[in-house]
Design a protein around this motif. Structure first.
Motif, PDB file in Angstrom:
ATOM      1  N   ILE A  28      22.400 -16.274   0.420  1.00  0.00           N
ATOM      2  CA  ILE A  28      23.156 -16.337  -0.825  1.00  0.00           C
ATOM      3  C   ILE A  28      22.361 -15.629  -1.910  1.00  0.00           C
ATOM      4  O   ILE A  28      21.177 -15.900  -2.113  1.00  0.00           O
ATOM      5  CB  ILE A  28      23.416 -17.804  -1.228  1.00  0.00           C
ATOM      6  CG1 ILE A  28      24.216 -18.492  -0.114  1.00  0.00           C
ATOM      7  CG2 ILE A  28      24.173 -17.869  -2.550  1.00  0.00           C
ATOM      8  CD1 ILE A  28      24.327 -19.993  -0.271  1.00  0.00           C
ATOM      9  N   ASP A  29      23.026 -14.707  -2.594  1.00  0.00           N
ATOM     10  CA  ASP A  29      22.374 -13.925  -3.639  1.00  0.00           C
ATOM     11  C   ASP A  29      22.853 -14.450  -4.991  1.00  0.00           C
ATOM     12  O   ASP A  29      24.056 -14.631  -5.212  1.00  0.00           O
ATOM     13  CB  ASP A  29      22.767 -12.448  -3.457  1.00  0.00           C
ATOM     14  CG  ASP A  29      21.730 -11.510  -4.048  1.00  0.00           C
ATOM     15  OD1 ASP A  29      20.948 -11.967  -4.908  1.00  0.00           O
ATOM     16  OD2 ASP A  29      21.720 -10.325  -3.660  1.00  0.00           O
ATOM     17  N   LEU A  30      21.892 -14.718  -5.884  1.00  0.00           N
ATOM     18  CA  LEU A  30      22.217 -15.240  -7.219  1.00  0.00           C
ATOM     19  C   LEU A  30      21.922 -14.141  -8.234  1.00  0.00           C
ATOM     20  O   LEU A  30      20.777 -13.748  -8.414  1.00  0.00           O
ATOM     21  CB  LEU A  30      21.353 -16.468  -7.523  1.00  0.00           C
ATOM     22  CG  LEU A  30      21.282 -17.529  -6.409  1.00  0.00           C
ATOM     23  CD1 LEU A  30      20.249 -18.592  -6.754  1.00  0.00           C
ATOM     24  CD2 LEU A  30      22.645 -18.155  -6.209  1.00  0.00           C
ATOM     25  N   PHE A  31      22.953 -13.641  -8.908  1.00  0.00           N
ATOM     26  CA  PHE A  31      22.813 -12.481  -9.790  1.00  0.00           C
ATOM     27  C   PHE A  31      22.838 -12.879 -11.268  1.00  0.00           C
ATOM     28  O   PHE A  31      23.496 -13.847 -11.641  1.00  0.00           O
ATOM     29  CB  PHE A  31      23.968 -11.496  -9.581  1.00  0.00           C
ATOM     30  CG  PHE A  31      23.937 -10.756  -8.283  1.00  0.00           C
ATOM     31  CD1 PHE A  31      24.389 -11.359  -7.128  1.00  0.00           C
ATOM     32  CD2 PHE A  31      23.474  -9.457  -8.218  1.00  0.00           C
ATOM     33  CE1 PHE A  31      24.375 -10.675  -5.922  1.00  0.00           C
ATOM     34  CE2 PHE A  31      23.465  -8.759  -7.025  1.00  0.00           C
ATOM     35  CZ  PHE A  31      23.909  -9.369  -5.872  1.00  0.00           C
ATOM     36  N   GLY A  32      22.180 -12.041 -12.079  1.00  0.00           N
ATOM     37  CA  GLY A  32      22.343 -12.168 -13.522  1.00  0.00           C
ATOM     38  C   GLY A  32      21.225 -12.922 -14.216  1.00  0.00           C
ATOM     39  O   GLY A  32      21.387 -13.346 -15.353  1.00  0.00           O
ATOM     40  N   ALA A  33      20.070 -13.081 -13.566  1.00  0.00           N
ATOM     41  CA  ALA A  33      18.953 -13.778 -14.206  1.00  0.00           C
ATOM     42  C   ALA A  33      18.174 -12.812 -15.084  1.00  0.00           C
ATOM     43  O   ALA A  33      17.956 -11.662 -14.709  1.00  0.00           O
ATOM     44  CB  ALA A  33      18.039 -14.370 -13.145  1.00  0.00           C
ATOM     45  N   THR A  34      17.752 -13.271 -16.255  1.00  0.00           N
ATOM     46  CA  THR A  34      16.853 -12.454 -17.063  1.00  0.00           C
ATOM     47  C   THR A  34      15.426 -12.744 -16.625  1.00  0.00           C
ATOM     48  O   THR A  34      15.152 -13.739 -15.947  1.00  0.00           O
ATOM     49  CB  THR A  34      17.015 -12.757 -18.561  1.00  0.00           C
ATOM     50  OG1 THR A  34      16.874 -14.170 -18.746  1.00  0.00           O
ATOM     51  CG2 THR A  34      18.375 -12.321 -19.055  1.00  0.00           C
ATOM     52  N   VAL A  35      14.509 -11.861 -17.032  1.00  0.00           N
ATOM     53  CA  VAL A  35      13.116 -11.994 -16.619  1.00  0.00           C
ATOM     54  C   VAL A  35      12.582 -13.395 -16.884  1.00  0.00           C
ATOM     55  O   VAL A  35      11.923 -14.007 -16.043  1.00  0.00           O
ATOM     56  CB  VAL A  35      12.268 -10.947 -17.356  1.00  0.00           C
ATOM     57  CG1 VAL A  35      10.794 -11.223 -17.159  1.00  0.00           C
ATOM     58  CG2 VAL A  35      12.608  -9.565 -16.877  1.00  0.00           C
ATOM     59  N   ASP A  36      12.879 -13.935 -18.089  1.00  0.00           N
ATOM     60  CA  ASP A  36      12.306 -15.222 -18.451  1.00  0.00           C
ATOM     61  C   ASP A  36      12.970 -16.390 -17.718  1.00  0.00           C
ATOM     62  O   ASP A  36      12.445 -17.488 -17.691  1.00  0.00           O
ATOM     63  CB  ASP A  36      12.366 -15.430 -19.971  1.00  0.00           C
ATOM     64  CG  ASP A  36      13.661 -14.898 -20.553  1.00  0.00           C
ATOM     65  OD1 ASP A  36      13.795 -13.659 -20.630  1.00  0.00           O
ATOM     66  OD2 ASP A  36      14.557 -15.709 -20.862  1.00  0.00           O
TER      67      ASP A  36
END
Lengths: 895, 129
Positions: free
Chosen positions: A647-655
């Motif tokens: 499962i791929d989780l997209f849309g995280a920012t670096v922090d």
């Protein structure tokens, strides 16, 4: 309907890797849209027989038609006796080691439909009326023809000894024959093969592999008497006997004895020996199937075979004959596929406005029998007047080589057993009659004693690739006139080396020579900072124990003190990580990583990242699914199932990355290395645990493999899969290393690839037990990591590897380079020192420091990362214009 | 004022030094010199604009726009440094174009997909004790 195994095939495309699955094969059976007459006045061609040669004939016909005219000028009906379209009989034996019948098929999906061919399976021709031009089929159908092509092949010769047709006697010609042998072997203990030729030895190998005590009975005084001489036969015999097969030469079969139920119980041999056997396979040669021709009055040879001229026409101009059923213009019946193909092409030319010509063929052969190389070429038996022999024999190593030299010193032919590497060079030399490049004794000596060979010695007309009939001159032209600068390019351009592959090494030599001759400098180096290849750097780092990029570039770079670049830095980072030099974000290593490795996540088009936790073997608990769902919900991430069963989780920012990892790690997850040139996933089907057809625990093995190789840094990503049976639902043959369960163990395939240039994996070894399987994969992976170029997947590495699969087998199974202890130790160290990169990063404030959007404003999120909603999830919004500055009107994440 | 002469840290001040960027109005302190990893960059907010700041292996510092003109994403601070001949460049982590850190000029393509010149604004940067 094909999902009878209860598993789901994943046919989607992995968004990260771009690798899709494969669609199912088209239905091979064309619908019967062309009857005897189709209301047109197009000519009707009837092909009798759909074997290898028949199929090649059809292909050649359309290759020619495509070139000459748009619409096929005639309609075609094919009458086939067997229940399936043409298949690869040369590799028939691979059916026993797990190759499914469909894979042996030579008839590409859609081929029949595309060309409107009416293939009638299981309905052979039984009579020909040449006057009325009518063919009668077994089902009673009568077809009028304008042209008739006979490609009926041959039938196995069974000596008419008493008991030859008892229950338990078999022949070895079709897939149905093999099915019968396998069924018969199930209840048998001892098997005998009558005939010690090529097919006989293959059959013996198959019986041996099925666990039968196996005898080979050969009438001639030696094995493979047609191809090899006495010395070669002896060397071969020793090798075969080493494999546990009992060989009886100079012995005829007098009778097959039976028990009271009429089942095979033994054999009486002409030398007085009696054998107690339960199963007999006759492989005593083949005879041309010419009965149809005889019955309709066409001339046949004294010892069989429909008489044809050089244009493959019989005495009746409307009837042609090709392949093993034909007696060629040179008075010979050819039982090999290459001459059959040549006849098929000649006949196709003859029927498409050209003039066919087949006046004979080279019968040189090179093959691997039960793991033993055997080759014979040219005048192997020295029948030319005044011929002399040069011999090299080493009984201990099982090597025998003989060259036949003419009175004028030219090479005429030879026999090679146990080591046939020089075949690719010697055969064209013998056939072209050119002078030898070195004294003949040097050509048979092992390389270590100073054998001489070199492609320059070959004349332009020498045929280098006999499968596709490519001469050295054509290869030179590909380099000089068409600008091919590598072996793969030459392969694409000329087809050389794409058949059996035995000439690839020679091809490599010729290409290198020609490039050097034309002054092309082959830049082997990594980039402008290193003139060394990745493999060379690997050795330097390993041998000198270099632990930093600075030291490597200062001591071995072309610009000491230079900055390096995005090519050499990640390569060195991967080498350092692979050779056990600590966490990839420590010290100077941190500066070398590609951005994905640097942030342990995959950067997406708007600068946000995706996170992929490891889900070994694709097995996950309901609680695990819930945790991932909760994390995605709480951080507002887009979720997608990947092609690799995770499962791929997209849309995280670096922090956001560290807090996401925190939650995942606390729930027992770890990094899936989706960002690295490292092992990705080991896919699996459910296997025998649940599936009605599974024969082994594929999920269990997949998990074990994934946990063993997780985090292994390599020249490129590594993908793997394990299938629980030959149905192959996990698609293991499209992976870098794939495993398929068999009743006896595991088959290991390597070098497969999906993506842009799909490649079917090659079978490295069959029926391995678990321990041997894992040791073999260990060595395969480490050998690849050690020798591959940057960003070279196993598929292209294998294509390039000198000696190909044989060499690879020798290295990882027989330790021919003496490096297996090293490879084993490196892998043991990898397994021992593995740590989860996410957990290690979370535990170290120094490493965590970089996970901020702005170093001078920690806590402020990157305002340019925006999302909009689509199908109830987020997706990247339009890229902000360059002048746009952070404002208060941020798009909110879809929740 | 010559920014380049100030790029190298003064001897003995490496760990204690701080980096300043000129935003057009004056020098703005942005971070400690020791926070920079040789060969990599960090992102900064300077007067509402995103700036990528790098330190190379010789110790020099450079600052350019963080926005990659080819993708429109603010990611150049995450690119690797490299050298093209004698020129120090940053390689975009998105589509791998190289930008000369002294001039901001893209060495691989002249214009971005939107038609604008592929040139980054160069921000004067210096290391102060």
């Amino acid at each position: 309907m094909e999902r009878t195994d209860g598993t789901d095939r994943v046919d989607g495309t992995d968004p990260i890797d771009g690798t899709g699955g494969f669609g199912d094969k088209d239905d091979l059976h064309g619908t019967d849209r062309m009857g005897d007459t189709d209301g047109t006045d197009r000519e009707h061609l009837v092909l009798v027989g759909h074997g290898m040669v028949g199929q090649r004939f059809l292909e050649a016909l359309f290759e020619r038609s495509d070139a000459t005219a748009g619409v096929p000028a005639r309609r075609i009906t094919v009458l086939a006796e067997e229940p399936r379209p043409a298949y690869d009989r040369v590799h028939l034996t691979s059916w026993f080691s797990g190759t499914p019948a469909e894979e042996l098929s030579l008839c590409p999906p859609g081929f029949l439909d595309e060309h409107g061919i009416d293939l009638r399976l299981g309905d052979p021709a039984v009579a020909i009326d040449r006057e009325a031009r009518l063919v009668t089929t077994a089902s009673g159908d009568r077809l009028r023809y304008d042209t008739l092509v006979l490609a009926t092949g041959s039938y196995p010769f069974v000596p008419p000894v008493p008991g030859h047709d008892a229950e338990g006697c078999h022949v070895y010609r079709t897939i149905e024959d093999l099915e019968a042998i396998r069924a018969g072997a199930a209840g048998a203990r001892v098997g005998a093969v009558v005939g010690g030729g090529l097919l006989g030895l293959e059959a013996a190998g198959a019986l041996r592999a099925m666990g039968l005590e196996t005898h080979v009975v050969e009438f001639a005084p030696r094995l493979m008497s047609i191809q090899v001489d006495e010395g070669g036969g002896e060397a071969l015999r020793r090798k075969i006997e080493d494999l546990g097969v009992l060989v009886h030469t100079g012995a005829g079969t007098r009778a097959v004895t039976t028990d009271e139920d009429g089942r095979v119980s033994g054999m009486a041999l002409s030398d007085g020996t009696g054998l107690a056997v339960d199963l007999v396979v006759f492989s005593a040669g083949v005879r041309p199937r010419d009965q149809l021709a005889r019955d309709c009055g066409l001339p046949v040879g004294e010892r069989g075979g429909v008489v044809v001229d050089a244009r493959c026409r019989t005495a009746d101009p409307a009837v042609l004959a090709i392949g093993e059923c034909a007696l060629a213009a040179d008075g010979r019946v050819y039982g090999l596929v290459a001459p059959g193909y040549a006849m098929a092409e000649a006949a196709a030319r003859e029927l498409t406005g050209g003039t066919g010509s087949f006046t004979g063929a080279d019968t040189s052969t090179k093959l691997k029998l039960l793991g033993v190389d055997v080759a014979s070429f040219g005048d192997a038996h020295g029948t030319t007047e005044g011929a002399l022999e040069v011999l090299y024999a080493n009984s201990r190593a099982g090597v025998y080589k003989k060259l036949v030299i003419g009175a004028d010193g030219a090479l005429l032919g030879g026999v090679l057993v146990g080591d046939a590497d020089s075949y690719a060079l010697l055969r064209p030399l013998a056939l072209s009659g050119s002078p030898l490049p070195a004294p003949p004794e040097q050509l048979v000596l092992p390389a270590s004693i100073g054998a001489a060979s070199g492609p320059v010695a070959l004349p332009d007309e020498a045929v280098v690739c006999s499968c596709h009939n490519v001469t050295k001159g054509e290869i030179r032209a590909a380099v000089h006139e068409q600008g091919c600068a590598s072996v793969p390019e030459v392969k694409r351009c000329t087809k050389a080396g794409t058949g059996c592959g035995s000439c690839v090494k020679l091809l490599g030599g010729i290409v290198a020579e020609e490039l050097a001759a034309s002054g092309v400098e082959i830049a082997k180096g990594l980039c402008e900072h290193f003139t060394l290849t990745r493999a060379e750097l690997y050795e330097i780092v390993r041998v000198k124990g270099i632990g930093s990029f600075s030291r490597l570039i200062d001591e071995h770079g072309s610009l000491p003190g230079g900055e390096g670049c995005d090519i050499c830095k990640p390569v060195v980072a991967s080498l350092l990580a692979g050779l056990g030099n600590g966490h990839i974000l420590d010290g100077e290593q941190a500066a070398l990583q590609d951005t994905n490795d640097h942030f342990l996540a995959n950067m997406q088009r708007n600068g946000s990242y995706s996170v992929v936790p490891r889900i070994p073997g694709g097995e996950i608990t309901p609680q695990g699914l819930i945790v991932i769902g909760e994390i995605a919900r709480d951080f507002g991430l887009y979720t997608k199932i990947t092609g690799g069963q995770r499962i791929d989780l997209f849309g995280a920012t670096v922090d956001q990355l560290p807090p996401i990892w925190r939650r995942l790690v606390d729930a027992g997850f770890e990094s899936g290395h989706a960002y690295g040139k490292a092992l990705r996933t080991v896919k699996s089907c459910v296997g025998e645990t649940w599936c009605r057809y599974g024969v082994q625990d594929s999920v269990g093995l997949a998990i074990e493999l994934e946990l063993r190789y997780r985090g292994l840094r390599s020249p490129h990503k590594l993908k793997s899969a394990v299938s629980g049976c030959a149905r192959e639902c996990a698609e293991a043959q499209s992976k870098d290393f794939g495993v398929i369960a068999t009743a006896a163990g595991w088959n290991l395939y390597v070098g497969g690839n999906g993506g842009m240039t799909p490649r079917h994996a090659d079978l490295l070894a069959a029926d391995l037990d678990r321990e041997t399987l894992i040791r073999t994969i260990d060595r395969f992976l480490m050998f690849y990591i050690r020798t591959a170029d940057r960003l070279e997947r196993t598929a292209s590495w294998l294509e390039r590897l000198d000696g190909g699969m044989d060499h690879l087998r020798a290295v990882v199974l027989d330790d021919s380079l003496g490096i297996c202890a090293d490879l084993d130790e490196l892998m043991a160290r990898h397994v021992e020192t593995y740590e989860d990169e996410w957990a290690a990063t979370l535990a170290d404030p120094e490493r965590l420091r970089r996970f901020v959007s702005f170093t001078n404003a920690p806590g402020v999120p990157d305002p340019t990362i925006r999302f909009v909603a689509e199908r109830d999830q987020i997706r990247p919004g339009p890229a902000p214009a360059s002048a746009l500055i952070a404002g208060p009107d941020l798009e909110v994440r879809a929740r | 004022m010559s920014a380049t002469t100030d790029r190298r840290p003064m001897s003995g001040t490496t760990s204690a030094g701080r980096v300043e960027i000129h935003d057009g109005a004056g020098w703005v302190p942005v971070c400690g010199y020791a926070e920079l990893t040789p060969g990599r960059g960090v992102a900064l907010l300077v007067g509402g604009e995103q700036v990528a700041l790098y330190r190379d292996r010789t110790g020099e510092v450079y600052a350019v726009d963080n926005r990659d003109p080819f993708s429109g994403a603010y990611v150049l601070s995450r690119g690797l440094l490299g050298s093209r001949g004698a020129v120090t460049v940053v390689l975009s982590p998105m589509y791998r174009q190289a930008f000369d850190l002294r001039t901001g000029v893209c060495l691989d393509e002249e214009t971005a997909p939107d038609g604008s010149p592929a040139v980054l604004r160069v921000w004067p940067a210096r290391v102060r004790p």
